[in-house]
Scaffold this active site. Structure first.
Site, mmCIF file in Angstrom:
data_model
loop_
_atom_site.group_PDB
_atom_site.id
_atom_site.type_symbol
_atom_site.label_atom_id
_atom_site.label_comp_id
_atom_site.label_asym_id
_atom_site.label_seq_id
_atom_site.Cartn_x
_atom_site.Cartn_y
_atom_site.Cartn_z
ATOM 1 N N HIS A 285 1.095 -1.467 -0.131
ATOM 2 C CA HIS A 285 0.077 -0.249 0.109
ATOM 3 C C HIS A 285 0.557 1.474 -0.277
ATOM 4 C CE1 HIS A 285 -3.166 2.865 0.185
ATOM 5 N NE2 HIS A 285 -2.730 3.201 2.226
ATOM 6 N N SER A 286 0.195 2.231 -1.092
ATOM 7 C CA SER A 286 1.045 3.356 -0.847
ATOM 8 C C SER A 286 2.425 3.493 -0.655
ATOM 9 C CB SER A 286 0.670 4.084 0.846
ATOM 10 O OG SER A 286 0.352 5.708 0.032
ATOM 11 N N TYR A 287 3.185 3.627 0.097
ATOM 12 C CA TYR A 287 4.762 3.985 0.120
ATOM 13 C C TYR A 287 5.564 2.451 0.106
ATOM 14 C CZ TYR A 287 9.624 6.046 0.475
ATOM 15 O OH TYR A 287 11.010 6.321 0.603
ATOM 16 N N GLY A 289 4.435 0.619 -1.713
ATOM 17 C CA GLY A 289 4.245 -0.076 -3.502
ATOM 18 C C GLY A 289 6.089 0.484 -3.986
#
Length: 413
Positions: A285-287, A289
Site C-alpha cells: 500500500h502507498s509507500y 509500493g
C-alpha cells in the site's frame, strides 16, 4: 524629514512616536505576563490514559471503536479550542491502538514476532516483523504485506480508519485471516519502525564568561537574564499556538532497518528469500509500493524468480524517478496491478502515463481505504496468477517458459 513639508514631518514624527511607544508597551506587557501560569489555567496537563479501558473505549462486535458509557464513536475535539491537547490525546490513543493490534496479530492470527536485526545485541535499538509459523516452511504460497509510511506499524493500513471506522478497514487482519484460510504462509513487515527515540540530555548550566575569560558583571548578567526570560515566554507562547513535541529527542537508527526501503530489503534477504514457497505474493500500500520497486531494483533476478504477483493499492512509486530499467518495467506490466483511488466503480481500468503496472479503480476516492475496498479483487488476482503459473508448470518440458510468458490480465477479474 523633508524640509518642504513641515506638516507632513510633524505627522510622521508623531506616528513614529506612537509606534515606538506601542512597541515599548507590548514588550513591557509581554514581560509581565506569566505564560506558564496562564497556560496551566487554559490547558489541561498533557497526561493521558495508558489503556483502552482507562480511555473508556472498546471495540464492539463489528470492530468499531465505541465509548463504553455513551456508545458514541471517538470524538477528536474533546475540548474546544485546545487543538494541541486534542492532538496529543489522539496520538496517545493511537499508541494504544498499535499495541492492541499487536495483541490481535499474536492471539487471533497466531503470528509470531521476529526481532530485527537477527543478530541484535541486547542494548541496541531493535525492530520486528510478524510471520505465521509456516511462513518459511510452507512449500506452496507466501503472502507478504507492506503498509505505507507514517505512524502505522505492523498490522495496520491506516490508524485513522481503525479509530474512526472499524478494525477491518484499517488493519491487515482480514488479509491475514483470509490468506491463512487459503493455505498461504504470511509475513507482515514493519517498515516504519526505523529508530529509537530517546530524550535529549539537558546540558548543565554554566556561568557566563566575558571575552577575556572572566565572569560577566552581575548587572550585565541580570539584563541578559531578563532578555532570556522574555524570549523563553515568547517561545512558550509560540509552542502553545503551534503544536509540537514537548521534549526534544534524538533518533537512534535501527541497524540495517533505518528506512522503509532498507527494512524491506533486509527482510527479503533474511526471511522472504529463504522461504520454501514456490510462489510469493505481495500486497503493498502507498509507500509500500515504492519499497517493492526499490527491492526489485536491488534484487531483480531474485524477485523475478520467486514472486508470482504483486497487488499495489494507491502506490506512490515512480519508475522514472526510481530509475527502473526496461526489464523491470516489463515484469511489472506482466505481474503487477495497482488499485488506485478513483470515483469509478471497482476494477474499472484507469489510464496512466507511466509505463509500469496496469491501474484499476479501488472503488473509493479515499487513499487509505483502497486496500480494504479492493480486498476481493486482490485475492482473485492472486488466484488467477497462481492458476496461470500452475498451467505453465504442466506444459511439456520441451517448451521453455518463464513467469513473464504467462501474463495474468487483471481485467479478467
Amino acid at each position: 524629514m523633508h524640509k518642504h513639508f513641515p506638516q507632513l514631518n510633524e505627522r510622521l514624527a508623531a506616528f513614529l512616536t506612537k509606534v515606538t511607544m506601542s512597541a515599548t508597551v507590548m514588550s513591557d506587557l509581554l514581560s509581565r505576563i506569566d505564560l506558564d501560569e496562564l497556560m496551566k489555567k487554559d490547558e489541561p496537563p498533557l497526561s493521558f490514559p495508558k489503556t483502552l479501558e482507562e480511555f473508556e473505549y472498546a471495540f464492539n462486535e463489528h470492530g468499531q471503536l465505541r465509548h463504553t458509557k455513551t456508545g458514541e464513536a471517538f470524538v477528536f475535539n474533546y475540548r474546544e479550542d485546545l487543538h494541541r491537547w486534542n492532538q496529543k490525546r489522539y496520538e496517545a490513543l493511537g499508541e494504544i491502538i498499535t499495541q492492541y493490534v499487536y495483541e490481535l496479530l499474536e492471539k487471533e492470527c497466531n503470528l509470531t514476532r521476529e526481532i530485527l536485526p537477527i543478530d541484535a545485541k541486547e542494548d541496541e535499538p531493535k525492530s520486528f516483523i510478524y510471520r505465521s509459523r509456516d511462513a518459511l516452511s510452507n512449500p506452496d504460497k507466501l503472502l507478504v504485506l507492506v503498509q505505507g509510511s507514517g505512524v502505522v506499524r505492523a498490522g495496520q493500513w491506516a490508524r485513522r480508519l481503525i479509530i474512526n471506522e472499524d478494525m477491518n478497514s484499517g488493519s491487515q487482519i482480514p488479509f491475514i485471516k483470509h490468506a491463512v484460510a487459503e493455505g498461504y504462509g504470511v509475513m507482515v513487515l514493519n517498515p516504519n519502525e526505523n529508530y529509537l527515540e530517546v530524550e535529549k540530555a539537558v546540558p548543565p548550566a554554566s556561568a557566563e564568561l566575558a571575552p577575556d575569560g572572566t565572569e560577566e558583571p552581575a548587572e550585565k548578567r541580570e539584563r541578559k537574564d531578563e532578555r532570556d526570560d522574555v524570549r523563553k515566554k515568547r517561545d512558550f507562547y509560540e509552542k502553545y499556538r503551534n503544536p509540537q513535541k514537548e521534549k526534544e529527542t534524538d533518533a537512534i537508527p535501527i541497524r540495517l532497518n533505518s528506512s522503509p526501503e532498507e527494512h524491506t530489503l533486509y527482510v527479503w534477504d533474511h526471511f522472504i528469500s529463504k522461504a520454501m514457497a514456490r510462489n510469493i505474493f505481495f500486497v503493498a500500500h502507498s509507500y509500500g509500493g515504492l519499497c517493492f520497486v526499490d527491492l526489485m531494483i536491488q534484487r531483480e533476478a531474485q524477485v523475478k524468480n520467486r514472486v508470482c504477483a504483486v497487488a499495489m493499492t494507491d502506490s506512490v512509486h515512480n519508475v522514472w524517478h526510481q530509475e527502473a530499467n526496461k526489464s523491470i518495467l516489463e515484469w511489472l506490466q506482466e505481474h503487477c496491478c495497482n488499485w488506485v483511488s478513483s470515483s469509478e466503480s471497482l476494477d474499472t481500468p484507469v489510464e496512466t502515463m507511466l509505463p509500469d503496472c496496469p491501474r484499476y479503480s479501488a472503488g473509493t476516492e479515499l487513499h487509505e481505504l483502497t486496500s480494504w475496498r479492493s480486498f476481493d479483487s486482490i485475492f482473485k488476482f492472486f488466484s488467477n496468477a497462481l492458476a496461470a503459473q500452475d498451467e505453465s508448470d504442466d506444459q511439456p518440458s520441451t517448451t521453455v517458459t518463464t513467469r513473464s510468458s504467462n501474463r495474468v490480465r487483471p481485467d479478467e477479474l
